[in-house]
Design an enzyme around this catalytic site. Structure first.
Site, PDB file in Angstrom:
ATOM      1  N   GLU A   1      -1.636  24.599  45.001  1.00  0.00           N
ATOM      2  CA  GLU A   1      -0.661  25.645  45.355  1.00  0.00           C
ATOM      3  C   GLU A   1      -1.440  26.933  45.577  1.00  0.00           C
ATOM      4  O   GLU A   1      -2.068  27.459  44.665  1.00  0.00           O
ATOM      5  CB  GLU A   1       0.368  25.804  44.236  1.00  0.00           C
ATOM      6  CG  GLU A   1       1.622  26.561  44.687  1.00  0.00           C
ATOM      7  CD  GLU A   1       1.522  28.052  44.466  1.00  0.00           C
ATOM      8  OE1 GLU A   1       1.260  28.774  45.464  1.00  0.00           O
ATOM      9  OE2 GLU A   1       1.706  28.507  43.330  1.00  0.00           O
TER      10      GLU A   1
ATOM     11  N   CYS B   1       3.567  34.676  44.129  1.00  0.00           N
ATOM     12  CA  CYS B   1       3.196  33.872  45.304  1.00  0.00           C
ATOM     13  C   CYS B   1       4.395  33.571  46.184  1.00  0.00           C
ATOM     14  O   CYS B   1       4.264  33.463  47.397  1.00  0.00           O
ATOM     15  CB  CYS B   1       2.518  32.586  44.858  1.00  0.00           C
ATOM     16  SG  CYS B   1       3.515  31.541  43.785  1.00  0.00           S
TER      17      CYS B   1
END
Length: 524
Positions: free
Chosen positions: A214, A248
């Protein structure tokens, strides 16, 4: 830690792996729930530590702890259901067999965590890997090792009966992470930048260690003509600025249709009035956690203004070395770093578009594909379906992160694989297929050199009927000559056991053919 220390930690995890995997799922659940209970009993201490080391405010720390607890609980309570052995249809050619899928833990999972959410993000891998039956070696970010140590120590304190290797930790910089990749772990879960993610993948490639990656995002928010403008502005302000913009899946790019652009910008300005960073626990948000991040933010803002963007709020003067005031830039060219690269600070770009179609095109115009947000009273789901994103929140912001049942992850520069939810549990297991002969049918086995000639002939006919479109023609020919069991002669009054070509289709044992009173022209 040196590579020898990393290998020792992995060896400890390996020694505990058999014990942990051998526990009943209910016992692993109890261990994880006790861990969550310990964290919540010591919440004040943990929130203080998050504030002291990471810099986030008490409110942001409390939200992060809440998310962490919810995900630990979901993984603990749902692993047995999601990962239970399940039966599958053997198909018509192996009808005398049974088939099942088992889910087996990898063994030892290495987790490399980030600094922006040092509790929540790694727990999305740690808790799910543990619930799936793996032991875990955790490397926290070098910027938040104390939070990582607290997380690991809390598990041990809550579970004194568990071996030390169930959840252990290594600390250090990049070389320590590289050593973890090659220390004998069975899988790596990484969260961080795309550049570091590529290094992790390269390190894992030498021994074919699988990875889930990720790598952040450049997440868009779309405001349609029929949006609740006030709600959209509230969501944009919080999604872009909370946690210092260091989220994020937070908001970095905003696309608002021309019809509501003016009221949206006015509402956004109002929402950010009085929002300020600070070192105190009750500030709106905290500092840049990573020292070099301010320089990236400053470069993006300066470049956008030099390309003709307008500062609705703030500007280059807003960017300090540690604290950054909110910055909103209007009509930044799409090729700018502020639009194409992850800024990871309290900065949002806003672009006015003609319609939703243009908004979707521009929203999909970066190499990232992590999260997205849509505000529309009537078209939210339809707009969301057109976005290239792993998660979308409609008429709210970041809601997907708070729902443990929803998988989290993206594609492109945002990485691959998923954590959270059922998909997150399955990310940490190997599926194993088992086929078992239930009964021997003489003359029907194809996988032998002693098979009968008739077996292949029957198979060939069946394959033509099943795959060559023959079922429909065959069914129409026999429909007038079939008597349902126990019924009168005549056409079938329902399909032959299911739709044409279905695995649950025609079963000859349910029907009885009767002789025709006539014959075909060819005499058959």
């Amino acid at each position: 830690m040196e590579p020898t220390q990393v290998r020792a930690a992995v060896a400890s995890a390996r020694s505990a792996a058999g014990w942990w995997a051998g526990l009943a799922a209910a016992r692993r659940r109890d261990h994880l729930l006790r861990w969550a209970a310990h964290l919540v009993r010591h919440e004040t201490e943990l929130i203080d530590l998050l504030h002291a080391e990471n810099g986030k405010t008490a409110a942001d720390a409390r939200i992060e702890l809440l998310l962490t607890l919810e995900h630990i609980r979901w993984a603990a309570r749902n692993a047995a259901r999601v990962l239970r052995t399940r039966r599958v249809s053997p198909g018509p050619f192996l009808a005398n067999h049974t088939g099942r899928i088992e889910y087996r833990p990898f063994g030892v999972v290495g987790v490399i965590g980030p600094w922006n959410y040092p509790l929540f993000t790694p727990s999305g891998s740690i808790a799910y890997a543990l619930a799936a039956g793996n032991t875990v070696v955790f490397k926290p970010s070098e910027y938040t090792p104390a939070v990582g140590a607290y997380l690991v120590a809390a598990f041990a304190a809550a579970n004194p009966d568990a071996p030390a290797g169930v959840l252990t930790m290594v600390t250090g910089f990049g070389p320590t992470g590289a050593a973890l990749c090659t220390a004998g772990v069975d899988k790596i879960a990484f969260t961080g930048s795309p550049a570091t993610g590529r290094l992790v993948m390269a390190a894992c490639a030498s021994s074919l260690v699988p990875v889930v990656i990720e790598c952040g995002g450049k997440d868009p928010l779309i405001v349609a003509d029929d949006a609740d403008v006030a709600a959209a502005a509230r969501a944009a302000a919080w999604g872009a600025m909370s946690n210092g913009g260091q989220t994020c899946a937070g908001v970095e790019r905003i696309y608002v249709t021309e019809a509501v652009a003016a009221p949206f910008l006015a509402a956004l300005r109002r929402e950010l009035d009085g929002v300020r960073p600070g070192a105190d626990r009750d500030a709106s948000y905290g500092p840049m956690t990573m020292p070099g991040q301010a320089a990236i933010v400053r470069r993006h803002v300066a470049d956008a203004l030099a390309r003709g963007a307008t500062a609705l709020i703030g500007g280059t003067e807003s960017v300090g070395d540690t604290f950054i005031e909110p910055v909103v830039l209007v009509d930044v060219p799409e090729g700018s770093p502020a639009v194409q690269e992850e800024t990871f600070g309290p900065v949002a770009t806003v672009r006015t578009v003609a319609d939703v179609d243009e908004a979707v095109t521009l929203a999909n115009g970066t190499p990232y594909a992590l999260g997205a947000t849509v505000f529309s009273r009537s078209r939210g789901d339809e707009i969301a379906s057109r976005l290239d994103a792993g998660m979308v929140s409609v008429n709210a912001v970041l809601a997907f992160a708070g729902m443990p049942a929803l998988p989290f992850g993206g594609s492109g520069e945002s990485g691959f694989g998923r954590v959270h939810g059922a998909e997150g549990l399955r990310e940490f297991v190997r599926p194993r297929s088992v086929a078992t002969l239930r009964m021997h049918v003489p003359g029907a086995t194809l996988t032998t050199f002693r098979r009968t000639p008739g077996a292949l002939a029957v198979t060939a006919v069946t394959a033509r009927l099943r795959h060559g479109g023959g079922w429909a023609g065959w069914a129409s020919r026999v429909a007038g000559r079939v008597r349902p069991v126990g019924g009168a002669a005549g056409p079938l009054d329902r399909p032959l056991g299911g739709h044409v070509g279905s695995d649950e289709g025609f079963r000859p044992g349910r029907l009885r053919l009767r002789k025709s009173s006539g014959s075909r022209p060819d005499g058959r």
